[in-house]
Design an enzyme around this catalytic site. Structure first.
Site, PDB file in Angstrom:
ATOM      1  N   SER A   4       0.815  -1.217   0.000  1.00 45.79           N
ATOM      2  CA  SER A   4       0.000   0.000   0.000  1.00 45.79           C
ATOM      3  C   SER A   4       0.848   1.266   0.000  1.00 45.79           C
ATOM      4  CB  SER A   4      -0.937   0.001   1.212  1.00 45.79           C
ATOM      5  OG  SER A   4      -1.807  -1.105   1.168  1.00 45.79           O
ATOM      6  N   HIS A  52       0.922   4.360   4.390  1.00 46.48           N
ATOM      7  CA  HIS A  52       0.280   5.106   3.306  1.00 46.48           C
ATOM      8  C   HIS A  52       0.840   6.527   3.224  1.00 46.48           C
ATOM      9  CE1 HIS A  52      -3.566   2.409   3.759  1.00 46.48           C
ATOM     10  NE2 HIS A  52      -2.500   1.734   3.379  1.00 46.48           N
TER      11      HIS A  52
END
Length: 276
Positions: A82, A134
């Site tokens: 991610s 992230h």
């Protein structure tokens, strides 16, 4: 198994986990979701800028996400691509900014991209989602975009491709001044940020202890869920009748031999006993 585990990086000097965790996933749904996102985002970027630049950006962004996660999620174990994917999103934003003059419908493209980014970051406030990876990946990709995804001016390209002897007017520079300035600033920030981050991680620095509110960036507790990891939560990998358990709360790892590899209830009891 290569997951991001800060204690193993600092105590056992397993710095390679900052990279290997990018290629590991917590299950079929996790890897399918990430690979679908990679197809949707990565193909467009790779067509425009090539495999080498986008591949480099992807990996470095993933490492950037790992570094920030290791600084703030010290007691957690994390896997997934991610951070690298958010790096691609970040690079799309900086690519739009640094190549602003060649785009049509600039503000519509900017608004659409910002909305997509905000929605994806908002998902990170759910429990058991490593939003620091992230954020670290997005920030790394954002600055890398200024370095790796700069496009030459149209005027320069036209002059370069003009027939020999064809009048081309005043010679055009390959890049605009603001593109060069952004390139320099981004390069300095990237080198400084990665150097400082790596040093702090290797020294065992826990950033959460110095920022009382930062944990809300990764999870916001509500009446529907808690942000505290359950004490009996385990990450597992299984090969045949060999089961490897890693306790989320303690970071301990143990291998078991199962009589019935498909007995999920027995595996659950093993996890509870192992973490208690």
């Amino acid at each position: 198994m290569g997951a991001l585990e800060t204690s193993k990086i600092t105590k056992d000097h397993e710095g390679w986990r900052l990279i290997t965790c990018i290629w590991l996933h917590a299950g079929v749904v996790h890897i399918l979701a990430n690979m679908l996102s990679l197809l949707l985002i990565g193909i467009r970027l790779e067509k425009e800028f090539g495999f080498m630049r986008i591949g480099t950006l992807y990996v470095i962004s993933g490492v950037g996400g790992s570094l920030l996660s290791a600084l703030f999620m010290v007691s957690n174990i994390s896997v997934g691509a991610s951070g690298a994917l958010f790096g691609l999103l970040g690079s799309m934003l900086s690519e739009l900014i640094t190549n602003w003059t060649i785009y049509e419908n600039k503000f519509a493209a900017l608004l659409t991209l910002v909305v997509i980014i905000l929605i994806n970051l908002a998902v990170g406030i759910l429990p058991h989602v490593d939003n620091f990876a992230h954020l670290g990946g997005f920030t790394s990709g954002f600055f890398l975009g200024f370095v790796l995804l700069v496009r030459p001016q149209f005027g320069y390209i036209n002059q370069k491709n003009s027939p020999l002897g064809f009048p081309t007017g005043t010679p055009k520079r390959k890049y605009k001044t603001y593109q060069i300035i952004l390139w320099v600033i981004a390069t300095v920030i990237l080198i400084s940020g990665f150097t400082i981050g790596l040093v702090l991680v290797l020294k065992g620095f826990n950033a959460s202890e110095h920022c009382s509110w930062c944990h809300y960036l990764s999870c916001v507790p509500t009446s529907k869920w808690s942000c505290n990891a359950p004490s009996n939560y385990c990450m597992l990998s299984q090969l045949g009748n060999q089961l490897n358990l890693t306790c989320q709360s303690t970071g301990k790892t143990q291998t078991y031999t199962l009589n019935n590899p498909n007995n999920t209830e027995a595996i659950k009891h093993l996890c509870v006993g192992f973490c208690s």
